[in-house]
Design a protein around this motif. Structure first.
Motif, PDB file in Angstrom:
ATOM      1  N   CYS A  49      -0.388   7.697   4.187  1.00 53.03           N
ATOM      2  CA  CYS A  49       0.078   6.475   4.954  1.00 53.03           C
ATOM      3  C   CYS A  49       1.179   5.645   4.190  1.00 53.03           C
ATOM      4  N   PRO A  50       2.098   4.912   4.831  1.00 56.37           N
ATOM      5  CA  PRO A  50       3.017   4.168   4.019  1.00 56.37           C
ATOM      6  C   PRO A  50       2.634   3.450   2.659  1.00 56.37           C
ATOM      7  N   ALA A  51       1.420   2.785   2.909  1.00 57.21           N
ATOM      8  CA  ALA A  51       1.127   1.905   1.887  1.00 57.21           C
ATOM      9  C   ALA A  51       0.683   2.857   0.741  1.00 57.21           C
ATOM     10  N   VAL A  52       0.014   3.972   0.944  1.00 57.03           N
ATOM     11  CA  VAL A  52      -0.433   4.622  -0.206  1.00 57.03           C
ATOM     12  C   VAL A  52       0.743   5.332  -0.926  1.00 57.03           C
ATOM     13  N   ILE A  53       1.800   5.622  -0.015  1.00 56.04           N
ATOM     14  CA  ILE A  53       3.050   6.443  -0.870  1.00 56.04           C
ATOM     15  C   ILE A  53       3.812   5.265  -1.477  1.00 56.04           C
ATOM     16  N   ALA A  54       3.921   3.934  -0.987  1.00 57.37           N
ATOM     17  CA  ALA A  54       4.558   3.128  -1.727  1.00 57.37           C
ATOM     18  C   ALA A  54       3.886   2.824  -3.182  1.00 57.37           C
ATOM     19  N   ALA A  55       2.501   2.888  -3.219  1.00 57.89           N
ATOM     20  CA  ALA A  55       1.776   2.639  -4.190  1.00 57.89           C
ATOM     21  C   ALA A  55       1.956   3.587  -5.325  1.00 57.89           C
ATOM     22  N   MET A  56       1.814   4.794  -4.834  1.00 57.80           N
ATOM     23  CA  MET A  56       2.098   5.943  -5.587  1.00 57.80           C
ATOM     24  C   MET A  56       3.606   6.131  -6.361  1.00 57.80           C
ATOM     25  N   SER A 294      -6.012  11.282 -11.891  1.00 58.92           N
ATOM     26  CA  SER A 294      -4.805  10.840 -12.399  1.00 58.92           C
ATOM     27  C   SER A 294      -4.432   9.267 -12.104  1.00 58.92           C
ATOM     28  N   TYR A 295      -3.590   8.624 -12.878  1.00 59.19           N
ATOM     29  CA  TYR A 295      -3.494   7.308 -12.653  1.00 59.19           C
ATOM     30  C   TYR A 295      -2.626   7.087 -11.192  1.00 59.19           C
ATOM     31  N   VAL A 296      -1.691   8.071 -10.906  1.00 60.39           N
ATOM     32  CA  VAL A 296      -0.974   7.926  -9.710  1.00 60.39           C
ATOM     33  C   VAL A 296      -1.912   8.038  -8.585  1.00 60.39           C
ATOM     34  N   SER A 297      -2.774   9.082  -8.498  1.00 63.15           N
ATOM     35  CA  SER A 297      -3.604   9.307  -7.295  1.00 63.15           C
ATOM     36  C   SER A 297      -4.636   7.986  -7.253  1.00 63.15           C
ATOM     37  N   GLN A 298      -5.038   7.491  -8.265  1.00 65.30           N
ATOM     38  CA  GLN A 298      -6.019   6.370  -8.111  1.00 65.30           C
ATOM     39  C   GLN A 298      -5.129   4.957  -7.608  1.00 65.30           C
ATOM     40  N   ARG A 299      -4.033   5.069  -7.991  1.00 61.88           N
ATOM     41  CA  ARG A 299      -3.270   3.850  -7.420  1.00 61.88           C
ATOM     42  C   ARG A 299      -3.105   3.929  -5.783  1.00 61.88           C
ATOM     43  N   GLY A 300      -2.498   5.094  -5.515  1.00 60.61           N
ATOM     44  CA  GLY A 300      -2.638   5.481  -4.155  1.00 60.61           C
ATOM     45  C   GLY A 300      -3.995   5.201  -3.523  1.00 60.61           C
ATOM     46  N   ALA A 301      -5.081   5.517  -3.927  1.00 61.56           N
ATOM     47  CA  ALA A 301      -6.479   5.302  -3.326  1.00 61.56           C
ATOM     48  C   ALA A 301      -6.621   3.754  -3.172  1.00 61.56           C
ATOM     49  N   ALA A 302      -6.343   3.002  -4.063  1.00 56.23           N
ATOM     50  CA  ALA A 302      -6.529   1.668  -4.281  1.00 56.23           C
ATOM     51  C   ALA A 302      -5.755   0.814  -3.156  1.00 56.23           C
ATOM     52  N   ALA A 303      -4.532   1.498  -2.928  1.00 52.15           N
ATOM     53  CA  ALA A 303      -3.773   0.904  -1.707  1.00 52.15           C
ATOM     54  C   ALA A 303      -4.410   1.109  -0.348  1.00 52.15           C
ATOM     55  N   ILE A 304      -5.227   1.911  -0.184  1.00 49.94           N
ATOM     56  CA  ILE A 304      -6.143   2.050   1.038  1.00 49.94           C
ATOM     57  C   ILE A 304      -6.835   0.819   1.474  1.00 49.94           C
ATOM     58  N   TYR A 305      -7.115   0.061   0.190  1.00 48.32           N
ATOM     59  CA  TYR A 305      -8.108  -1.028   0.703  1.00 48.32           C
ATOM     60  C   TYR A 305      -6.969  -2.352   0.890  1.00 48.32           C
ATOM     61  N   THR A 306      -5.954  -2.281   0.749  1.00 51.75           N
ATOM     62  CA  THR A 306      -4.918  -3.556   1.106  1.00 51.75           C
ATOM     63  C   THR A 306      -5.099  -3.538   2.584  1.00 51.75           C
ATOM     64  N   PRO A 307      -4.581  -4.901   3.216  1.00 52.16           N
ATOM     65  CA  PRO A 307      -4.754  -4.983   4.456  1.00 52.16           C
ATOM     66  C   PRO A 307      -3.864  -4.083   5.191  1.00 52.16           C
ATOM     67  N   GLU A 308      -2.706  -3.641   4.611  1.00 49.68           N
ATOM     68  CA  GLU A 308      -1.766  -2.589   5.289  1.00 49.68           C
ATOM     69  C   GLU A 308      -2.467  -1.271   5.457  1.00 49.68           C
ATOM     70  N   GLY A 309      -2.959  -0.976   4.306  1.00 50.27           N
ATOM     71  CA  GLY A 309      -3.712   0.412   3.847  1.00 50.27           C
ATOM     72  C   GLY A 309      -4.967   0.453   5.072  1.00 50.27           C
ATOM     73  N   LYS A 310      -5.464  -0.439   4.963  1.00 51.45           N
ATOM     74  CA  LYS A 310      -6.823  -0.421   5.905  1.00 51.45           C
ATOM     75  C   LYS A 310      -6.305  -0.186   7.283  1.00 51.45           C
ATOM     76  N   ALA A 311      -5.218  -0.999   7.893  1.00 53.13           N
ATOM     77  CA  ALA A 311      -4.856  -0.858   9.312  1.00 53.13           C
ATOM     78  C   ALA A 311      -4.329   0.794   9.329  1.00 53.13           C
ATOM     79  N   GLN A 312      -3.627   1.278   8.619  1.00 54.69           N
ATOM     80  CA  GLN A 312      -2.550   2.602   8.678  1.00 54.69           C
ATOM     81  C   GLN A 312      -3.743   3.569   8.444  1.00 54.69           C
ATOM     82  N   THR A 313      -4.681   3.621   7.596  1.00 53.22           N
ATOM     83  CA  THR A 313      -5.950   4.798   7.817  1.00 53.22           C
ATOM     84  C   THR A 313      -6.558   4.514   8.928  1.00 53.22           C
TER      85      THR A 313
END
Length: 410
Positions: A49-56, A294-313
């Protein structure tokens, strides 16, 4: 002269999904013009999702600057992700799990296999049958399965889940030390209610058993009485380890990120009866044999919990659930007996006319150009079933149902 671990020689020549892929590729080689719809292996088709891509992307930029570069991270996972998991997956559901009870990893498959490192060889292991093959195969590797006799391992306790018992496993007649439960279930796509899961927690409390609870598909739950976590059940913190994954929740099958929860009050016992913290043992194992996701994958995972990330997932999960509904309804209309597909991305199909699983697999592939996974590959009670996944595109899902509905299986 060095010696190998002879238990590896007891395993089938190839892993289930490797054999499925081999047969599909052989058919494709023989029929290069065939348009095969792959619904066997549970890989996703929707992009991150876009929120994950942006965070990564931001994380990659950090890695390009010496001032913000991250090398080795904490083996347990970065605090920003562990805290987000604790708050969103547990606290918001009224579940008491602290961030330091969460261990971030590169996949639930890895963790459900590696957990055996801290378990004694003599434990009696129980699995629902059919079952995700990793649970059984890794216990074979660890020497806890015994010998294979007439298709079953003689030290594994099999708990049948079939149409005859409503896909609800009965308590074992002999005491199980370690119990694997996966809900929503892979491969059957069925679930347990809170009351049904409480039976297992109460059993574990009574007998001092350990429940290994795989809730990799909890994001697909839509019915109110289906628990998202085993820790919704009173007493579960004393008897259960929970595994979760971002693979199906957010399309991380190639990115690799998951986590395991080990409560601090969960205790195991040494050979001489001494009590020891399972949290401590798992932490020691991870620090020794794992360098962290990896740090990159964990930043992507954390973005899932943002409002945008929750809606997109949520939108992506709903997309796959729509596919599951199309499969379920369409195959029932085609005259097949179908289970699952309501709170899970899998449908479990009874083969017509008591046909064996591999024969029906071959028939679907040859006549419909649709690839599933034979139920017998998941255990003795999987014979006579086949699994299809909802992870293909909506268009391909509709086409698969159309092809199967237009085919005679005799």
């Amino acid at each position: 002269m060095f010696h190998i671990n002879d238990n590896f020689c007891k395993l089938a020549e190839s892993y289930l999904f490797s054999e499925v892929a081999r047969r599909i590729n052989a058919f494709k080689d023989a029929h290069p013009d065939a348009e095969i719809i792959r619904m066997g292996i549970g890989d996703v088709t929707k992009p991150l999702c876009p929120a994950v891509i942006a965070a990564m992307h931001d994380a990659v930029e950090e890695e390009a600057d010496a001032a913000s570069f991250h090398g080795y991270g904490p083996e347990q996972g970065y605090a920003f992700l562990r805290e987000a998991i604790a708050e969103n997956d547990y606290h918001l559901r009224g579940i008491d799990i602290s961030a330091d009870e969460i261990f971030v990893s590169d996949g639930a498959k890895s963790d459900t296999g590696n957990i055996g490192d801290i378990l004694a060889r003599g434990n009696r292991v129980a699995v629902t049958d059919p079952v995700y093959p990793v649970y059984v195969d890794t216990n074979v590797m660890g020497g806890r399965a015994g010998e294979k006799i007439n298709g079953s391992w003689d030290r594994i306790i099999y708990l049948p889940v079939t149409a005859e018992n409503g896909f609800v496993p009965a308590l074992p007649s002999e005491v199980a030390d370690v119990i694997y439960l996966c809900y929503p279930n892979n491969p059957t796509g069925t679930t347990l209610t809170r009351d049904q899961l409480k039976v297992w927690v109460d059993y574990a409390l009574k007998h001092g058993s350990l429940i290994l609870y795989d809730s990799a598909y909890e994001a697909f739950i839509r019915e109110d009485d289906v628990p998202h976590s085993i820790y919704e059940i009173e007493g579960a913190r004393k008897v259960a380890i929970e595994f979760r994954s971002f693979s199906k929740t957010a399309g991380f099958t190639g990115v690799r990120c998951a986590y395991t929860v080990v409560p601090k009050e969960l205790k195991g016992y040494t050979a001489d009866g001494k009590e020891i913290s399972m949290h401590h043992l798992w932490n020691r194992r991870q620090c020794t044999k794992f360098n962290g996701a990896s740090y990159v994958s964990q930043r992507g995972a954390a973005a899932i919990y943002t409002p945008e990330g929750k809606a997109q997932t949520r939108e992506v999960v709903d997309y796959y659930l729509r596919n599951a509904e199309v499969l379920r309804k369409g195959l029932i209309e085609a005259g097949l007996e179908v289970f699952g597909g309501v709170n899970a991305p899998y449908v479990w199909i009874k083969t017509p006319d008591d046909m064996d699983s591999w024969r029906f697999f071959d028939m679907l592939l040859e006549r419909c150009h649709v690839a599933g996974t034979p139920g017998s590959g998941f255990g003795p009670s999987g014979e006579g079933y086949i699994r299809l996944t909802a992870f293909n595109t909506y268009e391909n899902t509709v086409e698969a149902v159309k092809r199967i509905g237009a085919t005679r299986f005799d």
